[in-house]
Design a protein around this motif. Structure first.
Motif, short mmCIF file in Angstrom:
data_model
loop_
_atom_site.label_atom_id
_atom_site.label_comp_id
_atom_site.label_asym_id
_atom_site.label_seq_id
_atom_site.Cartn_x
_atom_site.Cartn_y
_atom_site.Cartn_z
N TYR A 155 7.34 3.48 -9.78
CA TYR A 155 7.43 3.21 -8.33
C TYR A 155 6.05 3.29 -7.69
CZ TYR A 155 8.53 3.92 -3.39
OH TYR A 155 8.58 3.82 -2.03
N ASP A 156 5.22 4.19 -8.18
CA ASP A 156 3.89 4.37 -7.59
C ASP A 156 2.94 3.22 -7.90
OD1 ASP A 156 4.60 6.82 -6.46
OD2 ASP A 156 4.10 7.92 -8.30
N THR A 157 3.35 2.31 -8.80
CA THR A 157 2.49 1.18 -9.13
C THR A 157 2.76 -0.04 -8.25
OG1 THR A 157 3.97 0.20 -10.80
CG2 THR A 157 2.49 1.98 -11.52
N VAL A 158 3.79 0.01 -7.41
CA VAL A 158 4.10 -1.13 -6.54
C VAL A 158 3.07 -1.20 -5.41
CG1 VAL A 158 5.81 -2.21 -5.04
CG2 VAL A 158 6.56 -0.93 -7.08
N ASP A 159 2.47 -2.36 -5.24
CA ASP A 159 1.48 -2.56 -4.19
C ASP A 159 2.19 -3.14 -2.96
OD1 ASP A 159 -0.62 -3.12 -2.54
OD2 ASP A 159 -1.82 -4.17 -4.04
N PHE A 160 2.57 -2.27 -2.04
CA PHE A 160 3.31 -2.71 -0.86
C PHE A 160 2.42 -3.50 0.10
CE2 PHE A 160 5.97 0.75 -2.40
CZ PHE A 160 7.23 0.18 -2.32
N GLY A 161 1.12 -3.48 -0.11
CA GLY A 161 0.22 -4.27 0.72
C GLY A 161 0.13 -5.71 0.28
N ARG A 162 0.60 -6.01 -0.94
CA ARG A 162 0.57 -7.39 -1.45
C ARG A 162 2.01 -7.86 -1.60
NH1 ARG A 162 -2.25 -8.92 -6.58
NH2 ARG A 162 -1.44 -6.99 -7.45
N ILE A 178 11.95 -10.66 -0.77
CA ILE A 178 10.65 -10.04 -0.53
C ILE A 178 10.07 -9.69 -1.90
CG2 ILE A 178 9.38 -8.19 0.61
CD1 ILE A 178 10.75 -10.03 2.56
N GLN A 179 8.89 -10.19 -2.18
CA GLN A 179 8.31 -10.04 -3.51
C GLN A 179 7.03 -9.21 -3.44
OE1 GLN A 179 8.00 -14.26 -4.03
NE2 GLN A 179 10.01 -14.46 -4.96
N TYR A 180 6.94 -8.23 -4.35
CA TYR A 180 5.79 -7.34 -4.42
C TYR A 180 5.12 -7.48 -5.78
CZ TYR A 180 8.31 -5.08 -0.58
OH TYR A 180 8.99 -4.83 0.59
N SER A 181 3.82 -7.20 -5.81
CA SER A 181 3.08 -7.16 -7.07
C SER A 181 2.77 -5.71 -7.42
CB SER A 181 1.78 -7.95 -6.95
OG SER A 181 2.03 -9.30 -6.62
N SER A 182 2.43 -5.48 -8.70
CA SER A 182 1.93 -4.18 -9.09
C SER A 182 0.46 -4.08 -8.68
CB SER A 182 2.05 -3.98 -10.60
OG SER A 182 3.40 -3.95 -11.00
N ILE A 183 -0.04 -2.86 -8.59
CA ILE A 183 -1.46 -2.69 -8.34
C ILE A 183 -2.23 -3.35 -9.49
CG2 ILE A 183 -1.26 -0.62 -6.92
CD1 ILE A 183 -1.75 1.06 -9.36
N GLU A 184 -3.35 -3.95 -9.18
CA GLU A 184 -4.05 -4.82 -10.13
C GLU A 184 -4.42 -4.10 -11.42
OE1 GLU A 184 -7.32 -6.70 -8.28
OE2 GLU A 184 -6.10 -7.89 -6.90
N GLU A 185 -4.82 -2.85 -11.34
CA GLU A 185 -5.27 -2.16 -12.54
C GLU A 185 -4.12 -1.69 -13.41
OE1 GLU A 185 -5.52 0.74 -9.02
OE2 GLU A 185 -5.93 -1.37 -9.45
N HIS A 186 -2.88 -1.90 -12.95
CA HIS A 186 -1.74 -1.41 -13.73
C HIS A 186 -1.16 -2.48 -14.65
CE1 HIS A 186 1.80 0.87 -14.84
NE2 HIS A 186 2.56 -0.15 -14.47
N SER A 187 -0.69 -3.58 -14.10
CA SER A 187 -0.06 -4.63 -14.90
C SER A 187 0.09 -5.87 -14.05
CB SER A 187 1.31 -4.17 -15.41
OG SER A 187 2.24 -4.11 -14.34
N TRP A 198 20.05 -9.15 6.25
CA TRP A 198 19.09 -8.05 6.39
C TRP A 198 19.55 -6.76 5.70
CZ3 TRP A 198 14.90 -10.33 7.39
CH2 TRP A 198 14.85 -11.45 8.23
N LYS A 199 20.33 -6.95 4.63
CA LYS A 199 20.73 -5.83 3.78
C LYS A 199 20.28 -6.10 2.36
CE LYS A 199 24.92 -4.60 6.41
NZ LYS A 199 24.74 -5.61 7.46
N VAL A 200 19.84 -5.07 1.66
CA VAL A 200 19.36 -5.23 0.30
C VAL A 200 20.54 -5.44 -0.63
CG1 VAL A 200 18.09 -4.18 -1.60
CG2 VAL A 200 17.33 -3.79 0.75
N MET A 201 20.54 -6.60 -1.33
CA MET A 201 21.64 -6.94 -2.23
C MET A 201 21.30 -6.66 -3.69
SD MET A 201 23.66 -7.93 0.11
CE MET A 201 25.02 -8.56 -0.86
N ASP A 202 20.03 -6.80 -4.05
CA ASP A 202 19.66 -6.65 -5.46
C ASP A 202 18.15 -6.44 -5.55
OD1 ASP A 202 19.92 -6.56 -8.19
OD2 ASP A 202 19.93 -8.74 -8.47
N VAL A 203 17.73 -5.85 -6.67
CA VAL A 203 16.31 -5.65 -6.98
C VAL A 203 16.11 -6.01 -8.44
CG1 VAL A 203 14.40 -4.02 -7.14
CG2 VAL A 203 16.08 -3.78 -5.29
N TYR A 204 15.07 -6.78 -8.74
CA TYR A 204 14.78 -7.08 -10.14
C TYR A 204 13.27 -7.23 -10.32
CZ TYR A 204 14.43 -11.99 -8.66
OH TYR A 204 14.07 -13.15 -8.02
N GLY A 205 12.84 -7.07 -11.56
CA GLY A 205 11.43 -7.17 -11.87
C GLY A 205 11.17 -8.20 -12.96
N GLY A 206 9.93 -8.65 -13.07
CA GLY A 206 9.56 -9.61 -14.10
C GLY A 206 8.09 -9.91 -14.04
#
Length: 207
Positions: A155-162, A178-187, A198-206
């Protein structure tokens, strides 16, 4: 845009190997002396490879130019600049909303050729203030996602600013991502939060 060095090296290596195999075949089946066949085939394949790579580079450059060049640009009153591309529509909000999240990032819209629907444009209008209201819910859902995946530290690797926003086609169960990236130095991982009403229906990563 040039091909990455690794890809270029792989292509040249493949051409040389193919030329060497061709030389052996000429020796075996056409009785051409090996040194003569090598001196004929390898330079021929290298020259052909050079022109083929130049042609590929030009084709890639043209494809990227078309993808990133708007077909038309219009102004939507009270919203901002609406740009039509070959494969998408984008809205650049103007003036920038108070939230820094949307000051410089265009919002992508999946839409037919004739343009976004009024409902899609209304989603874009509501996005900046609504995001401010539900950001805490999004962060909580992301935290739960990582807990369920067995990697809460991620969770701490999510870059909420990007972050970027993507409005989906009308009729989809999900209206907005809404799409987020990881911090650059992580992955190079990315994470998408799917919203509807305006309700969260699902979360996925890739990747």
């Amino acid at each position: 845009m040039k091909l990455p060095d690794k890809d270029t090296a792989t292509i040249w290596y493949s051409l040389i190997v193919f030329a060497a195999i061709t030389s052996v075949c000429l020796l075996e089946f056409a009785s051409v002396p090996i040194f003569r066949s090598i001196w004929v085939t390898i330079p021929a394949f290298l020259i052909a490879g050079h022109f083929a790579l130049r042609r590929m580079d030009r084709a890639m450059d043209e494809s990227i130019r078309r993808t990133n060049t708007p077909i038309q640009i219009s102004i939507v009153s009270g919203l901002g600049e609406l740009r039509q591309f070959a494969d998408r529509w984008e809205v650049q909000l103007a003036p920038p909303p108070p939230s820094s999240h949307f000051q410089s990032r265009p919002i992508t819209i999946d839409s037919p050729w004739d343009g976004p629907t009024e409902k899609q444009l209304e989603l874009v209008r509501q996005l900046p203030p609504k995001y401010e209201e539900i950001e805490w819910q999004i962060r909580e859902k992301l935290r739960q996602y990582f807990d369920e995946m067995g990697s809460p530290e991620e969770y701490d690797t999510v870059d909420f600013g990007r972050m970027t926003a993507h409005v989906l086609l009308p009729g989809d169960e999900t209206e907005l991502e809404i799409q987020y990236s990881s911090i650059e130095e992580h992955s190079d991982m990315g994470y998408s939060v799917c919203l509807s009403d305006w309700k969260v229906m699902d979360v996925y990563g890739g990747d």
